[in-house]
Design a protein around this motif. Structure first.
Motif, PDB file in Angstrom:
ATOM      1  N   ASP A   1       0.862  -1.583  14.262  1.00 33.55           N
ATOM      2  CA  ASP A   1      -0.225  -0.675  13.938  1.00 33.55           C
ATOM      3  C   ASP A   1      -0.768  -0.029  15.211  1.00 33.55           C
ATOM      4  OD1 ASP A   1      -1.907   0.646  12.223  1.00 33.55           O
ATOM      5  OD2 ASP A   1      -2.615  -1.169  11.251  1.00 33.55           O
TER       6      ASP A   1
ATOM      7  N   LYS B   1       0.882   9.308   7.609  1.00 40.41           N
ATOM      8  CA  LYS B   1      -0.151   8.279   7.746  1.00 40.41           C
ATOM      9  C   LYS B   1      -1.002   8.546   8.987  1.00 40.41           C
ATOM     10  CE  LYS B   1       0.545   3.953   9.130  1.00 40.41           C
ATOM     11  NZ  LYS B   1       1.216   2.640   9.191  1.00 40.41           N
TER      12      LYS B   1
ATOM     13  N   GLU C   1      -1.316  -2.234   3.510  1.00 40.92           N
ATOM     14  CA  GLU C   1      -0.530  -1.331   4.353  1.00 40.92           C
ATOM     15  C   GLU C   1       0.734  -2.002   4.860  1.00 40.92           C
ATOM     16  OE1 GLU C   1      -2.650   0.561   7.431  1.00 40.92           O
ATOM     17  OE2 GLU C   1      -3.788   1.828   6.041  1.00 40.92           O
TER      18      GLU C   1
ATOM     19  N   ARG D   1      -5.384  -4.057   5.186  1.00 35.77           N
ATOM     20  CA  ARG D   1      -4.267  -4.118   6.119  1.00 35.77           C
ATOM     21  C   ARG D   1      -3.053  -4.738   5.455  1.00 35.77           C
ATOM     22  NH1 ARG D   1      -6.459  -5.470  11.574  1.00 35.77           N
ATOM     23  NH2 ARG D   1      -8.046  -3.865  11.845  1.00 35.77           N
TER      24      ARG D   1
ATOM     25  N   ASP E   1       3.212  -1.766   2.253  1.00 37.88           N
ATOM     26  CA  ASP E   1       3.806  -0.431   2.257  1.00 37.88           C
ATOM     27  C   ASP E   1       4.933  -0.377   3.274  1.00 37.88           C
ATOM     28  OD1 ASP E   1       1.971   0.416   0.413  1.00 37.88           O
ATOM     29  OD2 ASP E   1       0.683   1.459   1.855  1.00 37.88           O
ATOM     30  N   THR E   2       4.635  -0.850   4.470  1.00 35.24           N
ATOM     31  CA  THR E   2       5.623  -0.800   5.536  1.00 35.24           C
ATOM     32  C   THR E   2       6.875  -1.583   5.168  1.00 35.24           C
ATOM     33  OG1 THR E   2       3.851  -0.638   7.150  1.00 35.24           O
ATOM     34  CG2 THR E   2       6.022  -1.236   7.976  1.00 35.24           C
TER      35      THR E   2
END
Lengths: 248, 248
Positions: free
Chosen positions: B94, B180, B157, B154, B160-161
């Motif tokens: 990140d 993003k 996310e 988080r 998602d990754t």
DNA sequence: CGGGGGATTGACGTAGCTCAACCCGAGTGG
DNA sequence: CCACTCGGGTTGAGCTACGTCAATCCCCCG
């Protein structure tokens, strides 16, 4: 000839009738990390808002895209969390066991489920509404802290996964996944560790971001090297250290 | 010829002297999601335990493996969180901006940092010890709830990754990553959106689990298609919808 | 003006995907 | 109780996206 594969599966046929009796399940849930730290009275009060429900093997619990209205805790059995992708394949994010939770926790503040939850074995789930859950969070700070710790732990594991998938070859990822599962749900058996859940090549492929064929090849490789034994829907680890060496 | 690339970078040279003055920074932090929901008095008390510190561009904040003793909140600038892998490559998890936090949050209950944190731009960080932070969590439930929501976000996310990296080609991942970042740190500029941070091909590669060369090829492709413009360490989006179509 | 770090581009190698055939063990119904 | 079927598993033969290696370019700096 040469390779003999165990053909008589001393299978993990965990088909206990899973009564899903409220009291029994609740007693077990008191131990769940979630509710650790609550006094008996509080625990009773908190558990009161959870309703039990039984799901048969492979039953869908909720689909991605559906409104996220409940928080669920697994009393018995295992639940598979997966993301369906555009092109029809599944990405398995996790397989959860007793005491673990899913639903509007990871999606706090999110209206829709991002993931599909399926009963990976038959299971018994206690669940409550997001509203009630939110009330619990604000009313019992201990639960909020426990939840924070749980989610933080999951985040760490997700980061592990991202690292794996971004940087290491399939062989490595499969080995690491097997080890993770063995740590979580493994029981010693003979000279090895039996992973106590049905685990198909497809599952493993979806967990490692690979295809069934590739996973099959890797597993054959592992078997030839004496690292694992496996059959129709089960896997056992013969040489933990060997696998660990491959996983890095 | 033919293709004209913007060669005069109207760069995001955010080199404001970043005084890192305590009061100024604290005032801004009151807005951070973290401390939202605290009354003025409480806020004052909570902020009191945070100490400010300035880091020059590219300075290491902490290394993976180091003891996790502090929780940090970014007052100004950006911080890159990455995992160094066995073979020397980095996996960027990140890039955080003002108001976001890192340190012993994601690693609650974990003794060592799993990730390296680097000042991606020069920045000003407020931090406190894990002990003090833990005291805050137990003493101010509102903060615990905010933290829970942050970590849950988080986690989402990260999922998602994982999906991206497991199931989609590089082109797709790069497009999604650019979008993003644009949403997070984009400012309208000319006919497009300028991503307000230094962003090298290497960064993008580390964020998408690809190599510099592949990312470079993909970006050239995007440029030819009129989707992006980019230069030495910056990127601007010309055709958001076009990119979104590729990202799915 | 020269040096250097990032970016680009090309040629080539390969891990892993695709497509397709085949095998095998476990249910199931005749 | 046996034959059939069917869902998983295995294995092989190509193909391709992407990594690797290497040369060149181009800003930006001193």
């Amino acid at each position: 000839m040469g390779e003999r594969r165990r053909t008589s599966p001393v299978e993990p046929v965990t088909i206990s009738p899973l009564s899903c009796s409220i009291d029994e399940q609740r007693r077990r849930l008191g131990q769940a990390p979630f509710f650790r730290g609550l006094g008996d009275a509080d625990l009773e009060e908190v558990l009161a808002v959870f309703a039990p429900r039984h799901y048969p093997d492979s039953a869908p619990i909720h689909h991605a895209g559906a409104e996220a209205t409940r928080l669920s805790v697994i009393a018995a059995g295992m639940v598979k969390l997966a993301r369906p992708t555009r092109d029809g394949q599944d990405v398995v994010l996790d397989i959860l066991g007793p005491g673990e939770s899913f639903g509007s926790l990871a999606e706090l503040g999110d209206a829709a489920h991002r993931e599909t939850a399926t009963a990976h074995t038959q299971c018994c789930i206690l669940s409550t509404t997001s509203g009630a859950f939110h009330r619990i969070l604000t009313h019992y700070p201990a639960v909020a802290l426990a939840a924070l710790e749980i989610v933080a732990g999951r985040l760490r594991e997700s980061h592990d996964t991202i690292e794996q998938v971004s940087a290491y070859p399939v062989e490595h990822r499969v080995a690491a996944t097997l080890l993770k599962l063995a740590d979580r749900a493994g029981t010693p058996e003979g000279a090895g560790i039996l992973i106590e859940m049905p685990l198909s090549r497809q599952d493993l492929a979806d967990m490692t971001g690979a295809t069934v064929e590739t996973v099959s090849r890797v597993m054959s490789e592992f078997r030839r090297a004496g690292l694992v034994e496996s059959g129709r829907r089960w896997i056992a680890i013969r040489d933990r250290d060997g696998l660990a060496a491959i996983a890095g």
